[in-house]
Design a protein around this motif. Sequence first.
Motif, PDB file in Angstrom:
ATOM      1  N   GLU A  82       0.679  -0.968  -0.391  1.00 26.25           N
ATOM      2  CA  GLU A  82      -0.109   0.349   0.711  1.00 26.25           C
ATOM      3  C   GLU A  82       0.944   1.745  -0.408  1.00 26.25           C
ATOM      4  N   PHE A  86      -1.342   3.628  -5.276  1.00 28.90           N
ATOM      5  CA  PHE A  86      -2.171   5.345  -4.938  1.00 28.90           C
ATOM      6  C   PHE A  86      -3.263   4.698  -5.731  1.00 28.90           C
ATOM      7  N   ASN A  87      -4.490   5.359  -5.727  1.00 30.69           N
ATOM      8  CA  ASN A  87      -5.752   5.359  -5.880  1.00 30.69           C
ATOM      9  C   ASN A  87      -6.360   6.483  -6.642  1.00 30.69           C
ATOM     10  N   ILE A  88      -7.021   6.493  -8.016  1.00 32.06           N
ATOM     11  CA  ILE A  88      -6.876   7.278  -8.952  1.00 32.06           C
ATOM     12  C   ILE A  88      -8.754   7.530  -8.793  1.00 32.06           C
ATOM     13  N   ASN A 109      -8.520  13.078  -5.759  1.00 34.99           N
ATOM     14  CA  ASN A 109      -7.161  12.574  -5.265  1.00 34.99           C
ATOM     15  C   ASN A 109      -8.110  12.269  -3.568  1.00 34.99           C
ATOM     16  N   ASN A 113      -4.768   8.756  -0.126  1.00 34.45           N
ATOM     17  CA  ASN A 113      -3.791   8.493  -0.977  1.00 34.45           C
ATOM     18  C   ASN A 113      -2.857   9.126  -0.353  1.00 34.45           C
ATOM     19  N   ARG A 114      -0.847   8.842  -0.325  1.00 38.07           N
ATOM     20  CA  ARG A 114       0.202   9.404   0.685  1.00 38.07           C
ATOM     21  C   ARG A 114       0.615  10.838  -0.445  1.00 38.07           C
ATOM     22  N   TYR A 115       0.091  10.822  -1.840  1.00 34.15           N
ATOM     23  CA  TYR A 115       1.057  11.740  -2.838  1.00 34.15           C
ATOM     24  C   TYR A 115       0.226  13.116  -3.542  1.00 34.15           C
ATOM     25  N   MET A 117      -1.709  14.803  -6.572  1.00 38.27           N
ATOM     26  CA  MET A 117      -1.344  14.303  -7.884  1.00 38.27           C
ATOM     27  C   MET A 117      -2.101  15.547  -9.074  1.00 38.27           C
ATOM     28  N   PRO A 138      -4.641  15.110  -1.681  1.00 40.65           N
ATOM     29  CA  PRO A 138      -5.272  14.624  -1.058  1.00 40.65           C
ATOM     30  C   PRO A 138      -6.291  14.676   0.061  1.00 40.65           C
ATOM     31  N   ALA A 164       1.787  11.336  -9.793  1.00 39.35           N
ATOM     32  CA  ALA A 164       1.969  11.096  -8.325  1.00 39.35           C
ATOM     33  C   ALA A 164       3.059  11.864  -8.152  1.00 39.35           C
TER      34      ALA A 164
END
Length: 186
Positions: A82, A86-88, A109, A113-115, A117, A138, A164
């Motif tokens: 994980e 990341f999820n989109i 975002n 998510n840790r990032y 986008m 995020p 990301a």
Amino acid sequence: MSTSDFEQDHDREPAHTHDRPRGSRKRILIALIAVLVLIAAGVAAWLFLGQPSDIFDTNAKSGQAPYKSQEEMQAELDRIVEEGMFNISIVSVIEFADGESAGNAYIENVPGNRYVMKADITLDDTGETVYESKAIKPDSYIESITLNQDLEPGNYVATATFTALDPDSLEEVGKAAAKVTLIVRK
């Protein structure tokens, strides 16, 4: 030649009586350079190959400690996976009243998510980028977008690419893409 010229020539010592012949100097210089190269190679080999081979503990075993339950081991593996994921999120069909109107894209975002986008949308048939966002933190989303160019009415198959970015350095860490359809009504 006069006597005085003769005496002067004999008073002078030959130029190379105390020096080594010229070829001998070259050989010594080449030998000295060769020795220095060998010494440098030896030092380099010692630095790279001569490092202690016993820095790892020979009693260490591969894997996770056996006292952990199967669930704990799986949770640790899931956590590692994980961290790099990341999820989109974007709608699959974005409709525009005309080529200059805004359309609801809901580029998100997600909170997990840790990032940071960025998103762009590119037409599949031409490769033209018709939308580019700025950075999205995020737990944030962009509801509606306006295209960079006035597209003619029709349906357009496109790809939304999410980039990301590391939240501190803003350097790219990965990309993910989703197919979308852009519909321009008139």
